[in-house]
Write an enzyme that holds these catalytic residues in place. Structure first.
Site, short mmCIF file in Angstrom:
data_model
loop_
_atom_site.label_atom_id
_atom_site.label_comp_id
_atom_site.label_asym_id
_atom_site.label_seq_id
_atom_site.Cartn_x
_atom_site.Cartn_y
_atom_site.Cartn_z
N GLU A 10 -10.30 -3.15 -1.19
CA GLU A 10 -9.33 -2.84 -2.16
C GLU A 10 -9.60 -3.84 -3.58
OE1 GLU A 10 -5.35 -2.04 -0.65
OE2 GLU A 10 -4.36 -2.69 -2.62
N ARG A 12 -10.00 -0.31 8.93
CA ARG A 12 -9.83 0.99 9.92
C ARG A 12 -10.29 2.12 8.82
NH1 ARG A 12 -4.97 -0.30 6.72
NH2 ARG A 12 -4.60 1.51 5.18
C1 MV4 Z 1 -0.88 -6.30 -7.34
C2 MV4 Z 1 -0.20 -5.83 -8.40
C3 MV4 Z 1 -0.19 -6.45 -9.43
N1 MV4 Z 1 -0.70 -7.53 -9.53
N2 MV4 Z 1 -1.24 -7.62 -7.26
C4 MV4 Z 1 0.49 -3.14 -4.05
C5 MV4 Z 1 0.01 -3.12 -2.59
C6 MV4 Z 1 -1.02 -4.03 -2.44
N3 MV4 Z 1 -2.29 -3.57 -1.69
C7 MV4 Z 1 -1.27 -4.53 -3.74
N4 MV4 Z 1 -0.44 -4.19 -4.55
C8 MV4 Z 1 -0.41 -4.64 -5.94
N5 MV4 Z 1 -0.83 -5.83 -6.10
C9 MV4 Z 1 -1.14 -8.14 -8.69
N6 MV4 Z 1 -1.72 -9.41 -8.73
C10 MV4 Z 1 0.27 -4.54 -8.18
C11 MV4 Z 1 0.08 -3.78 -6.93
C12 MV4 Z 1 0.88 -2.67 -6.85
C13 MV4 Z 1 2.25 -2.27 -6.86
C14 MV4 Z 1 3.08 -3.56 -7.27
C15 MV4 Z 1 4.40 -3.20 -7.45
C16 MV4 Z 1 4.81 -2.00 -7.45
C17 MV4 Z 1 4.21 -0.60 -7.04
C18 MV4 Z 1 2.77 -1.16 -6.95
C19 MV4 Z 1 2.06 -0.08 -6.49
C20 MV4 Z 1 0.60 -0.22 -6.42
C21 MV4 Z 1 0.20 -1.36 -6.51
#
Ligand code: MV4
Length: 451
Positions: free
Chosen positions: A275, A292
């Site tokens: 990802e 997975r």
């Molecule tokens: C982040 C981000 C912004 N900046 N990391 C969410 C799930 C995880 N797999 C990674 N995610 C995120 N990581 C950085 N450095 C934004 C997300 C993010 C998110 C964050 C807050 C609220 C909703 C979100 C939805 C998708 C991804």
């Protein structure tokens, strides 16, 4: 090759795995909880065994019950599907100790990627970009404040044991840091039994882009292109597509090479997803790896023609990868997740008996489901009841087919997310492909949804 496979899962993914086994000539064992006696996976498998009461911890998470069923019925392998035990390194290890092949990566690879903070370190050492942030876990507020002095705000605090958004907090200034650290730690401790957190610079409007990989036991890694999963709500993905509108051939090649490098560094085998977050300048950063089969694997199958579940089984049986090393998508595929939830009531779960069920079909449409007329959606598990996947020669045709399919789809007796999808597919930003992780929150008005 194996001769008998146990599917340690339920719902549409159990049905999907049984289909792959049957096409490979393998016999199948379904396991089910008391709530799932009448389920389609039970009907389709060659043999079926009840493993406990409805609550998942007593059945689909009940390792002794699953392993003793596997031994009793003499299976060679267990496919864990997604969720439940799929990313539990202990379960993969128990399978190994019992001489049963786990259709997935090694317990060591699951463990390495399961700690998001150590995965980040490993990936950085492998030369793939990570979001600027802490080296490993942060001890306390003072350590986080030190990182903030270098990087500035906003920051995001993430749980090392986590993934999927739990134990995450966005921090906009120094005053919010203490409380965010405390909350993130408490949530992480409660959810994962591990209060470790780390810090990254918060990216404002990224796309969520993930690369599907396959890796065999000889260390050969194949990349099957990317999926864009930016349309999600509270970390539940709702729409996924491949290719991503934000990814051209050049960026795809860079993402694919980075993903392959991650898999190689981890000694990874089987199917996996790397990802990334992609920013407006097309810079990309590794965020985590899922070890997975994923819910959304079908969109990649539609644009590559590869049966990912069959490949998983072949890889676990020790066969060499027989797919190209790097694939470009053919056409465009979109998936809408149909959940038993009411989008007009803040996606409140809507379990109950389905009285009419007429799924769509026709050119370019695939429906993966375990439900049928007369089926009762139990309240105990996740609410996914069907995945509609539309393929088209281009995105426009895929969208038109999806809209046509959703109009055909008749489900009566429960509420579903279909009205949400119809609204999203009409959305001007979605149409233009201007879709980032805040799309639902920022670009959709959920109050106007009428069912
Ligand atoms: C982040 C981000 C912004 N900046 N990391 C969410 C799930 C995880 N797999 C990674 N995610 C995120 N990581 C950085 N450095 C934004 C997300 C993010 C998110 C964050 C807050 C609220 C909703 C979100 C939805 C998708 C991804």
């Amino acid at each position: 090759m194996f001769s008998k496979v146990l599917i340690a899962n339920r719902g549409e993914i159990a049905v999907r795995i049984i289909r792959a086994c049957r096409e490979l000539g393998l016999s199948t064992v379904a396991v089910y909880s008391e709530a799932d006696r009448g389920s389609l996976h039970v009907r389709l498998a060659d043999e079926a065994f009840c493993i406990g009461p409805a609550p998942a911890r007593d059945s689909y998470l009940n390792i002794p019950s699953i392993i003793s069923t596997a031994e009793l019925l003499g299976v060679d392998a267990i496919h864990p599907g997604y969720g439940f035990l799929a990313e539990n390194p202990h379960f993969a290890e128990v399978c190994r100790d019992c001489g049963i092949s786990f259709i997935g990566p090694s317990p060591e690879a699951i463990q390495k990627m399961g700690n998001k903070s150590t995965a980040r370190e490993m990936v950085r050492k492998a030369g793939v970009a990570i979001v600027p942030g802490s080296d490993g876990p942060v001890r306390d507020e003072a350590a986080a404040a030190g990182i903030a002095r270098n990087l500035g705000y906003p920051l995001i605090i993430k749980a090392a044991g986590g993934g999927g958004g739990r134990g995450m907090r966005v921090v906009h200034n120094r005053d919010d840091l203490r409380r965010a650290m405390t909350e993130a730690r408490a949530e992480a401790e409660a959810a994962f039994g591990n209060g470790e957190v780390y810090v990254e610079k918060y990216l404002e409007e990224p796309r969520h882009v993930e690369v599907q990989i396959l890796a065999d036991a000889r260390g050969t890694v194949a990349t099957l292109g990317e999926r864009d999963c930016s349309v999600q709500r509270r970390h539940q993905k709702l729409i996924e597509e491949s290719p991503s509108l934000g990814v051209g051939p050049k960026l795809r090649r860079a993402l694919s090479r980075a993903a392959a490098r991650v898999a190689e560094a981890a000694g990874y085998t089987n199917a996996g997803t790397v990802e990334f977050l992609v920013d407006h300048a097309e810079r990309f950063y590794f965020v985590e790896m899922n070890t997975r089969i994923q819910v959304e694997h079908g969109v990649t199958e539609m644009v590559t023609g590869i049966d990912i579940v069959k490949e998983q089984i072949r890889i676990a049986a020790g066969e060499r990868l027989a797919v190209p090393r790097e694939m470009e998508p053919r056409g465009h595929a979109i998936e809408c997740r149909v959940n038993a939830e009411d989008p007009a009531r803040d996606f409140l779960p809507s379990p109950g008996t389905i009285v009419a069920f007429v799924p769509p079909g026709g050119p370019g449409i695939r429906v993966d489901t375990h439900v049928f007329a007369g089926y009762t959606v139990p309240p105990h598990y996740d609410s996914l009841i069907a995945k509609v996947i539309a393929w088209g020669q281009d995105r426009e045709e895929a969208i038109a087919r999806m809209q046509r399919a959703l109009r055909e789809f008749e489900i009566a007796g429960i509420q579903t997310t279909i009205p949400f999808h119809q609204d999203a597919l009409e959305n001007a930003f979605f149409r233009r492909g201007e879709v980032y992780v805040n799309f639902v929150q920022r670009r959709m008005d959920l109050t106007v949804l009428h069912v």
